[in-house]
Design a protein around this motif. Structure first.
Motif, mmCIF file in Angstrom:
data_model
loop_
_atom_site.group_PDB
_atom_site.id
_atom_site.type_symbol
_atom_site.label_atom_id
_atom_site.label_comp_id
_atom_site.label_asym_id
_atom_site.label_seq_id
_atom_site.Cartn_x
_atom_site.Cartn_y
_atom_site.Cartn_z
ATOM 1 N N LEU B 232 0.837 -1.201 0.000
ATOM 2 C CA LEU B 232 0.000 0.000 0.000
ATOM 3 C C LEU B 232 0.873 1.253 0.000
ATOM 4 O O LEU B 232 0.653 2.202 -0.756
ATOM 5 N N MET B 233 1.893 1.225 0.840
ATOM 6 C CA MET B 233 2.757 2.385 0.940
ATOM 7 C C MET B 233 3.441 2.653 -0.398
ATOM 8 O O MET B 233 3.515 3.794 -0.856
ATOM 9 N N LEU B 234 3.914 1.569 -1.021
ATOM 10 C CA LEU B 234 4.634 1.748 -2.280
ATOM 11 C C LEU B 234 3.709 2.216 -3.400
ATOM 12 O O LEU B 234 4.097 3.050 -4.210
ATOM 13 N N VAL B 235 2.480 1.672 -3.463
ATOM 14 C CA VAL B 235 1.590 2.179 -4.511
ATOM 15 C C VAL B 235 1.182 3.610 -4.204
ATOM 16 O O VAL B 235 0.800 4.357 -5.100
ATOM 17 N N GLY B 236 1.282 3.998 -2.919
ATOM 18 C CA GLY B 236 1.011 5.386 -2.582
ATOM 19 C C GLY B 236 2.134 6.289 -3.054
ATOM 20 O O GLY B 236 1.899 7.417 -3.476
ATOM 21 N N VAL B 237 3.358 5.768 -3.008
ATOM 22 C CA VAL B 237 4.511 6.574 -3.381
ATOM 23 C C VAL B 237 4.652 6.655 -4.899
ATOM 24 O O VAL B 237 4.926 7.710 -5.452
ATOM 25 N N PHE B 238 4.450 5.528 -5.561
ATOM 26 C CA PHE B 238 4.623 5.491 -7.017
ATOM 27 C C PHE B 238 3.272 5.419 -7.714
ATOM 28 O O PHE B 238 2.346 4.772 -7.223
ATOM 29 N N GLU B 239 3.217 6.018 -8.850
ATOM 30 C CA GLU B 239 2.011 5.908 -9.671
ATOM 31 C C GLU B 239 1.967 4.481 -10.230
ATOM 32 O O GLU B 239 2.901 4.051 -10.897
ATOM 33 N N ALA B 240 0.919 3.729 -9.918
ATOM 34 C CA ALA B 240 0.923 2.317 -10.291
ATOM 35 C C ALA B 240 0.433 2.105 -11.718
ATOM 36 O O ALA B 240 -0.677 2.483 -12.059
ATOM 37 N N ASN B 241 1.310 1.548 -12.555
ATOM 38 C CA ASN B 241 0.840 0.942 -13.801
ATOM 39 C C ASN B 241 1.286 -0.513 -13.754
ATOM 40 O O ASN B 241 1.851 -0.950 -12.754
ATOM 41 N N ILE B 242 1.072 -1.271 -14.825
ATOM 42 C CA ILE B 242 1.342 -2.706 -14.740
ATOM 43 C C ILE B 242 2.792 -2.979 -14.356
ATOM 44 O O ILE B 242 3.075 -3.762 -13.449
ATOM 45 N N VAL B 243 3.724 -2.294 -15.026
ATOM 46 C CA VAL B 243 5.139 -2.572 -14.768
ATOM 47 C C VAL B 243 5.499 -2.230 -13.326
ATOM 48 O O VAL B 243 6.125 -3.020 -12.620
ATOM 49 N N VAL B 244 5.068 -1.055 -12.893
ATOM 50 C CA VAL B 244 5.381 -0.644 -11.524
ATOM 51 C C VAL B 244 4.766 -1.617 -10.521
ATOM 52 O O VAL B 244 5.386 -2.002 -9.540
ATOM 53 N N LEU B 245 3.559 -2.039 -10.810
ATOM 54 C CA LEU B 245 2.879 -2.944 -9.895
ATOM 55 C C LEU B 245 3.628 -4.276 -9.776
ATOM 56 O O LEU B 245 3.820 -4.799 -8.678
ATOM 57 N N VAL B 246 4.082 -4.805 -10.925
ATOM 58 C CA VAL B 246 4.859 -6.046 -10.893
ATOM 59 C C VAL B 246 6.086 -5.853 -10.019
ATOM 60 O O VAL B 246 6.403 -6.681 -9.164
ATOM 61 N N LEU B 247 6.766 -4.714 -10.216
ATOM 62 C CA LEU B 247 7.978 -4.456 -9.433
ATOM 63 C C LEU B 247 7.642 -4.347 -7.946
ATOM 64 O O LEU B 247 8.333 -4.919 -7.101
ATOM 65 N N ILE B 248 6.576 -3.638 -7.629
ATOM 66 C CA ILE B 248 6.216 -3.463 -6.223
ATOM 67 C C ILE B 248 5.910 -4.810 -5.571
ATOM 68 O O ILE B 248 6.410 -5.143 -4.500
ATOM 69 N N LEU B 249 5.098 -5.613 -6.266
ATOM 70 C CA LEU B 249 4.746 -6.923 -5.703
ATOM 71 C C LEU B 249 5.999 -7.780 -5.536
ATOM 72 O O LEU B 249 6.208 -8.411 -4.502
ATOM 73 N N GLY B 250 6.829 -7.794 -6.573
ATOM 74 C CA GLY B 250 8.033 -8.619 -6.517
ATOM 75 C C GLY B 250 8.985 -8.138 -5.427
ATOM 76 O O GLY B 250 9.589 -8.932 -4.712
ATOM 77 N N LEU B 251 9.096 -6.818 -5.286
ATOM 78 C CA LEU B 251 10.066 -6.261 -4.347
ATOM 79 C C LEU B 251 9.626 -6.390 -2.893
ATOM 80 O O LEU B 251 10.451 -6.277 -1.989
ATOM 81 N N THR B 252 8.340 -6.591 -2.666
ATOM 82 C CA THR B 252 7.927 -6.726 -1.268
ATOM 83 C C THR B 252 7.956 -8.174 -0.806
ATOM 84 O O THR B 252 7.941 -8.432 0.382
ATOM 85 N N ALA B 253 7.982 -9.120 -1.730
ATOM 86 C CA ALA B 253 7.747 -10.515 -1.328
ATOM 87 C C ALA B 253 8.990 -11.385 -1.310
ATOM 88 O O ALA B 253 8.887 -12.587 -1.136
ATOM 89 N N TRP B 254 10.175 -10.800 -1.465
ATOM 90 C CA TRP B 254 11.358 -11.653 -1.581
ATOM 91 C C TRP B 254 11.982 -12.127 -0.274
ATOM 92 O O TRP B 254 12.683 -13.132 -0.257
ATOM 93 N N PRO B 255 11.807 -11.426 0.871
ATOM 94 C CA PRO B 255 12.646 -11.775 2.022
ATOM 95 C C PRO B 255 12.485 -13.218 2.506
ATOM 96 O O PRO B 255 13.450 -13.820 2.966
ATOM 97 N N GLY B 256 11.279 -13.777 2.385
ATOM 98 C CA GLY B 256 11.086 -15.163 2.816
ATOM 99 C C GLY B 256 12.004 -16.103 2.060
ATOM 100 O O GLY B 256 12.692 -16.952 2.646
ATOM 101 N N THR B 257 12.044 -15.925 0.735
ATOM 102 C CA THR B 257 12.911 -16.759 -0.092
ATOM 103 C C THR B 257 14.374 -16.568 0.299
ATOM 104 O O THR B 257 15.131 -17.536 0.391
ATOM 105 N N ALA B 258 14.747 -15.302 0.534
ATOM 106 C CA ALA B 258 16.137 -15.022 0.886
ATOM 107 C C ALA B 258 16.525 -15.781 2.154
ATOM 108 O O ALA B 258 17.567 -16.436 2.211
ATOM 109 N N ARG B 259 15.657 -15.736 3.154
ATOM 110 C CA ARG B 259 15.937 -16.423 4.406
ATOM 111 C C ARG B 259 16.085 -17.924 4.176
ATOM 112 O O ARG B 259 16.994 -18.558 4.691
ATOM 113 N N PHE B 260 15.177 -18.465 3.371
ATOM 114 C CA PHE B 260 15.189 -19.910 3.140
ATOM 115 C C PHE B 260 16.460 -20.338 2.421
ATOM 116 O O PHE B 260 17.141 -21.268 2.838
#
Lengths: 322, 385, 330
Positions: B232-260
């Motif tokens: 939510l915070m990131l879509v608030g900061v950036f104007e969301a279009n498809i590319v930005v949205l993909v980046l936002i989703l991808g960039l928020t969800a990586w830490p679990g994988t990194a830990r594993f």
């Protein structure tokens, strides 16, 4: 006769097929006697113990046979009656005390629970009785130990605590499944001493199950040798060790440095490994590893027959020799 | 291996195999034969039915229409190639026992026995195919607004499978185009998240020490945020279009994988075979990569399936709130939002896109479950369930 | 025990600092300056550049970034999150009004989650290999996957619009002020029913699954066979010997489920017009009201840290194997 097992058959029904861990076993245990059951790991020894208590985990079960304990067939007992036999009639100790003790309850509570269940004591009395049982198992500072959790005890102490739980119900038969395997050598000796000592005190029978023929020979009056779910030889321990008949028993003895040292044959093991119970050889299942085997052995499994006084053996070649 | 020596058989079945399914029927594999035949007939029907669009696509500058037509051709070629190969395999292995004992064969068999998981994978493939083929399949232009008064809020019928919305647009067409947005965002965001997570975790584990410490503390902070709040915070900061949205989703969800991945590499580092392999002179990173892939593959596959579902769900949630994909571009989330105020009179507007979304998410979750059961059930159970 | 809690609290200080820092810098990632956003709605009207300069000064945006950062940290430590661009009120007051609503929703959802999740998981595990178990397992997978906002809409359509059993939204009925204390309480519960159900049910499905697998794992342990061999009733074996061991890790799962609940609550609160933190955040994101976004995001993260802390402390209390001296590393 305290315990009479007749033609016991237990199997696991797996996706890959039926696994017959116990395939037609009969034996007796008299009151106060110690009987040993020996065999390499993976030959179904533990399943014999669990079959007697009717506790084989899914997908396994006892398929047929009778387990007569004090004259009653345990496999046909109503569940409530069976519960009384478990713990109060037959106690069992396992190889890994660390796994068999509940990690979240104090040792004293685990013993007291059994005492309350089988001897109907009040909570407070059961606790002091539990401390007594711990003391009887040779545990120093029993009051302190009773308040310990299993993870706070050393391996030998855990084993003693587990024996204490089994003894708390005053069983007439104690099944000891690999009681010393997981322990250090010095502790092993302590535990087998303890078993002998409590047997004297409580006058119960012991069925000792182990892959370690030395331990069994040391403790048991009679010894049975098991291979792939069947008994291959039974005799008084002295005779079995002194004059083994079955090639498998001979192999087991030949593999022990101390016991084999007196004989002329040099120290040797048994070639090959225990076969997969899902994929057993035909006929006598030992034939691929047996030095005496010929074509006859590949046809039918040999029956367990009297070969000498109080000495039974399941081998065609031995029958021919005598 | 054992089949290499088998003499190449030339039989009439080979020819029959060119008509997909016929070879299977002749060999007695009726179920698979019928399925292959139906599949190819459906493909050919599509080409004939939408011949104009199919052919015209190649003369338009629109990449997506071009892709749709190419995809149809590939489907046909694929089914012929597959049935050819499969018939050959059936013939060669006739009489032999077909029960492989390798871990993969066992896993595949276990997976195939899980009917729900197999159906799920069919549904997922179907939805992705529908999304790609949308330009060929859709009966109406998803953005076209015809005579609004005559066409708005038509209930589902033969003309409009899913009904129409407040502007009279065909909801079936919009749902197919919405599938393209939702499904591709989910897949891409998952790939980004897994890639970043894997790289990050590997770097942390490789360097160890202070680097590892700093990197993992950052992960701790990242994980402390409720993921959706970060989004939510990131879509608030950036104007969301498809590319930005993909980046936002991808960039928020990586830490679990990194830990594993980091944990996996560290445990490999400490294992005996790594020591022994190093002793004979193999470089450590080579050993780790070689052993990491098989040991991390099954959890990564399972979590990837779950992550796609999570990403699709998050995109739908953001779009539903009006903060993700914005109309008129259709996405399942904003389509549901468009119907939320008229549930009483036009239930279909919110129901169908939401239903497709739900079906997709359920399919991915059942697929993940099937994968988990099939691959190394015990070890995974302890770690991830 | 107290020592352990204090130690654990001290350990989360850097984490909290990291959270506050991250929020600040993410907000500053925005292209341009927050003031542009602030002024956007008024752009049609000509705004005097002097006024803009004044506003900048008022929000501290004329300062260099590191000064702004230090000010931000200082203010957060005092619980001061600045003034909302939109509402022209201190953010602290706005958020303080919203947090209790969110807590009502999430705590009830957690209760529902625990109640249904744990009991269904136990039933499933005890009845393993039966149809019931299969149904529950697949059912929980499906329920877990259903997107909350769609489920909410469908439930509103069915229970509120068509059947009229539950209110479609809001926190209270029109006649709330006239109700007795009990009436007010029941009225609130009545309004909470649907949102709590939607928010809690997915978690319950997840918990049921986890509980089932954990209990099955525990039932396979040797101490369970040992307990049966001692002659205990099957009920005793499951309730006393298996359940306690299976429940211990559930505590940790609950600590970890808080971020999901808070995230889910954003959408659910928006749908049901529930004036909590989630709806506040969504509205703030839509209106680019940075001070509020920063405040709620920070608070959501802090609540998560607090949840994990509680879970760890509870874990230490229920598992005798955890010693208080060494902090548990995960």
């Amino acid at each position: 006769m305290l315990l009479s097992v007749r033609d016991l058959r237990s199997a696991f029904f797996l996706d890959e097929g039926e696994l017959w861990a116990v395939d037609g076993i009969s034996f007796d245990v008299e009151a106060g006697e110690t009987v040993g059951l020996v065999g390499e790991s993976g030959c179904g020894k533990t399943i014999v113990a669990l079959s007697i208590l009717d506790l084989i985990p899914h997908p396994g079960r006892v398929v047929s046979g009778r387990v007569l304990f004090e004259g009653r067939d345990l496999l046909r007992l109503p569940p409530e009656e069976m519960r009384k036999v478990r713990g109060a009639g037959i106690g069992i100790i396992f190889q890994e005390a660390a796994a068999a003790l509940n990690p979240v309850y104090r040792i004293g509570n685990q013993i007291a629970d059994v005492i309350r269940l089988h001897r109907g004591l009040a909570r407070r009395d059961a606790w002091s009785e539990a401390v007594k049982v711990l003391a009887a198992m040779g545990i120093p500072e029993p009051e302190k130990r009773a308040r310990s959790y299993p993870f706070e005890l050393s391996g030998g102490m855990k084993q003693r605590a587990m024996i204490a739980i089994a003894m708390a119900g005053r069983p007439k038969l104690l099944i000891a499944d690999e009681p010393t395997t997981a322990l250090d050598l010095t502790v092993q000796a302590e535990i087998s001493d303890l078993l002998r000592q409590i047997q004297d005190e409580y006058r119960m029978a012991i069925l000792i199950i182990s892959h370690d023929l030395e331990l069994v020979a040391d403790m048991a009056d009679r010894t049975m040798v098991m291979y792939t779910g069947r008994l291959v030889e039974t005799a008084d321990t002295k005779e079995l060790v002194g004059e083994p008949m079955h090639p498998y028993t001979q192999g087991l003895i030949g593999a022990i440095p101390v016991l084999g040292a007196g004989s002329e044959t040099p120290l040797q093991g048994i070639p090959g490994a225990v076969p997969d119970l899902l994929d057993l050889p035909s006929g006598c299942t030992f034939h691929p590893r047996c030095r005496l085997a010929d074509d006859e052995c590949k046809l039918e499994p040999p029956p367990l027959e009297d070969a000498a006084h109080r000495h039974q053996c399941a081998c065609y070649k031995v029958r021919v020799q005598t | 291996m054992r089949r290499e020596n088998a003499e190449p058989r030339r039989s009439p079945h080979r020819l029959r195999a060119f008509v997909p399914g016929l070879g299977h029927l002749a060999l007695g594999h009726t179920g698979r034969g019928v399925r292959l035949m139906l599949f190819s007939v459906a493909t050919i029907f599509l080409v004939v039915w939408r011949w104009d669009r199919f052919i015209d696509a190649f003369s338009t500058p629109f990449l997506d229409r071009w892709l749709a037509s190419i995809f149809l051709i590939l489907m046909l070629a694929g089914v012929i190639w597959y049935s050819l190969r499969d018939v050959g395999r059936i013939q060669q292995s006739a009489g032999e026992e077909r029960r492989g004992k390798s871990p993969w064969a066992v896993a595949m068999r276990r997976f195939r026995e899980n009917r729900l998981a197999v159906y799920s994978i069919y549904i997922i493939i179907l939805f992705y195919a529908l999304a790609i083929l949308a330009p060929i399949l859709t009966p109406y232009d998803p953005a076209a607004i015809p005579d609004v008064m005559a066409n708005r809020y038509l209930p589902p019928s033969g003309d409009h499978l899913f009904g129409t919305d407040e502007f009279g647009r065909d909801l079936f067409s919009r749902a197919l185009y919405g599938a393209r947005v939702s499904l591709s965002i989910g897949l891409l965001a998952m790939i980004i998240a897994k890639t970043i997570g894997t790289l990050y975790g590997s770097v942390a584990a490789y360097f160890g020490g202070t680097v590892d410490n700093v990197l993992m503390r950052i992960v701790d902070v990242w994980i402390a945020f409720p993921t959706f709040y970060l989004m939510l915070m990131l879509v608030g900061v950036f104007e969301a279009n498809i590319v930005v949205l993909v980046l936002i989703l991808g960039l928020t969800a990586w830490p679990g994988t990194a830990r594993f991945i980091r944990g996996e590499i560290l445990s490999l580092k400490n294992q005996a075979f790594t020591e022994s392999a190093r002793a004979i002179g193999l470089p450590a990173h080579l050993i780790i990569v070689r052993h990491l892939i098989p040991s991390a593959l099954s959890p990564v596959l399972v979590t990837a399936a779950l992550a796609v579902a999570g990403m699709i769900g998050a995109e739908a949630g953001l779009s539903y709130l009006g903060l993700g994909i914005r109309p008129p571009t259709p996405s399942w989330g904003n389509m549901v939002a468009a119907g939320k105020d008229n549930l009483l009179n036009a239930w279909w507007v919110a129901f169908f896109p939401g239903g497709l979304l739900t079906l997709t998410l359920i399919s991915f979750s059942l697929l993940a479950d099937g994968l988990r059961d099939a691959l190394d059930p015990k070890a995974l159970m302890q770690k991830y369930v | 025990m107290l020592k352990y809690i204090i130690k654990r609290l001290l350990l989360s200080v850097p984490l909290v600092l990291g959270i506050v820092t991250a929020t600040f810098f993410i907000a500053r990632l925005a292209p341009g300056d927050p003031m542009d956003m602030y002024l956007e709605p008024q752009r049609q009207r000509q705004v005097d550049p002097e006024v803009i300069e004044l506003m900048r000064k008022r929000y501290g945006l004329d300062q260099p970034i590191h000064v702004q950062y230090v000010t931000w940290i200082k203010n957060v430590a005092r619980g001061d999150f600045g003034e909302s661009f939109r509402h022209r009120r201190p953010v602290r007051d706005i958020v303080a009004e919203a947090v209790p609503y969110t807590l009502q929703l999430t705590i009830l959802a957690l209760l529902l989650d625990a109640l249904f999740g744990i009991s269904l998981g136990i039933i499933s595990a005890v009845k393993q290999y039966t149809k019931l178990d299969k149904t529950l397992t697949v059912g929980s997978l499906i329920v877990y996957a259903i997107p909350g906002f769609w489920l909410a809409l469908m439930l509103i359509m069915l229970f509120s619009v068509n059947l009229g059993w539950f209110p479609t939204s809001q926190t209270r009925s029109m006649n709330y002020e006239d109700l007795t204390m009990i009436g007010k309480f029941l009225d609130r519960l009545w309004h909470l029913a649907l949102p709590v159900f939607v928010l809690g049910i997915a978690g319950a499905a997840g918990t049921a699954r986890y509980m089932r697998n954990r209990l099955l794992e525990v039932l396979n342990e040797e101490y369970i066979v040992a307990a049966r061999a001692r002659g205990f009733r099957e009920r005793t074996v499951i309730v006393k010997h298996a359940l306690r061991n299976a429940l211990i890790p559930i505590v940790t799962i609950y600590g970890m489920s808080l971020p999901f609940l808070l995230g889910g609550a954003t959408i659910i609160e928006t749908i049901f017009a529930w004036p909590g933190m989630g709806r506040l955040t969504v509205a703030a994101v839509g209106g680019r009201d940075y001070p509020i976004i920063m405040a709620t995001t920070t608070i959501a993260a802090l609540l998560t840290v607090l949840g994990n802390l509680l879970a760890d402390v509870t874990y230490a209390a229920v598992d005798p194997r955890v010693s208080y001296d060494a902090p548990r590393k995960r």
